[in-house]
Design an enzyme around this catalytic site. Sequence first.
Site, PDB file in Angstrom:
ATOM      1  N   ASN A  82       4.610  30.488  36.358  1.00  0.00           N
ATOM      2  CA  ASN A  82       5.909  29.887  36.676  1.00  0.00           C
ATOM      3  C   ASN A  82       6.156  29.888  38.179  1.00  0.00           C
ATOM      4  O   ASN A  82       5.756  30.809  38.889  1.00  0.00           O
ATOM      5  CB  ASN A  82       7.033  30.623  35.954  1.00  0.00           C
TER       6      ASN A  82
ATOM      7  N   HIS B 229       0.658  29.919  40.530  1.00  0.00           N
ATOM      8  CA  HIS B 229       0.912  28.502  40.821  1.00  0.00           C
ATOM      9  C   HIS B 229       1.906  28.318  41.971  1.00  0.00           C
ATOM     10  O   HIS B 229       2.412  27.227  42.181  1.00  0.00           O
ATOM     11  CB  HIS B 229       1.417  27.772  39.562  1.00  0.00           C
TER      12      HIS B 229
ATOM     13  N   CYS C  39       9.891  17.768  58.199  1.00  0.00           N
ATOM     14  CA  CYS C  39      10.008  18.919  59.103  1.00  0.00           C
ATOM     15  C   CYS C  39      10.617  18.444  60.428  1.00  0.00           C
ATOM     16  O   CYS C  39      10.603  17.238  60.738  1.00  0.00           O
ATOM     17  CB  CYS C  39       8.594  19.455  59.321  1.00  0.00           C
TER      18      CYS C  39
ATOM     19  N   THR D 281       3.282  31.025  26.899  1.00  0.00           N
ATOM     20  CA  THR D 281       2.375  30.056  27.546  1.00  0.00           C
ATOM     21  C   THR D 281       1.512  29.371  26.497  1.00  0.00           C
ATOM     22  O   THR D 281       1.088  30.003  25.527  1.00  0.00           O
ATOM     23  CB  THR D 281       1.483  30.729  28.621  1.00  0.00           C
TER      24      THR D 281
ATOM     25  N   ASN E  50       5.241  34.366  21.358  1.00  0.00           N
ATOM     26  CA  ASN E  50       5.427  32.927  21.517  1.00  0.00           C
ATOM     27  C   ASN E  50       6.124  32.426  20.260  1.00  0.00           C
ATOM     28  O   ASN E  50       6.047  33.056  19.210  1.00  0.00           O
ATOM     29  CB  ASN E  50       4.057  32.233  21.680  1.00  0.00           C
TER      30      ASN E  50
END
Length: 257
Positions: free
Chosen positions: A111, A128, A156, A196, A221
């Site tokens: 996540n 991730h 930027c 997951t 799950n």
Amino acid sequence: MILVKRNVDAEAIYKEVAALMVERRQCVALTGAGVSAESGIPTFRSKGGLWEKYDPIEFASIEAFRKDPSKYWSLRGEFIKDYDRYQPNKAHLALAELEKRGIVRCVITQNIDGLHKKAGSKNVIEIHGNLMEICCLTCGKEYKAPNIPEEMPPHCSCGGILKPNTVLFGEELPADVFMKAKEASAGCKIMLLVGTSAIVQPAASLPYLAKQNGAKIIEINIENAFPDADYFIMEKAGTALPNVVGEIDKIRRVNLI
Ligand code: OAD
């Protein structure tokens, strides 16, 4: 409803899982979008998930980002609209409690919402990346959401395009971060696999690595995504994990540990 792989009732499986965790400790949690579902953040592949509405290659691949960064930025708005609105739920909090009790060593998460850290987990490996960290692709300057320019896509101060520090499809995971995740998985005695679908590589290889090295896999799950789990608790993470903590605390009270 709680279903388990073995022929025992729900209360018994919580007791058994808790006893195993107290005995073995050295537990690592691998979490996915399901752990944040009860915080109101959409999953990717469940019914109504993000990838049902959006093609991930079109919206969340590095190639697509290079062509048109505003597409990914608009998806990000769909995924998390207002950062402070999202709070850790009982599942995140239970994992942080298990770390405090010396049972969970670390949380490896796919996540990007930062909710494990917000819940108080200290040892979190965000394989991730993190949606709140933003980086300039030209000069490398770092920004912290929500303090980023309003325009779409945001630029930027040097004029370069800003990109959230998240792994897009077609990108490698940062090698040092994934190495830490592999070491934690190979060295654990229990892997909690929570919320997951366990199909996106290379994260999906981690439960196998844990199992090959002798760990027991406990899956939590609402559907069985990992058929090789040793225990499967078919329950929402926000219900199952506090139950596990409760059972662990009962054992600790009896044994004064
Ligand atoms: P998925 O959307 O693929 O899977 C979510 C899982 O959570 C499913 O197995 C659901 O059954 C389960 N689930 C849903 N609600 C739950 C609840 N309340 N309690 C417990 N389980 C629940 O999400 P991930 O497996 O995290 O990658 O997906 C992995 C990666 O695919 C993501 O990190 C993302 C995505 O593309 C990138 O963006 C690189």
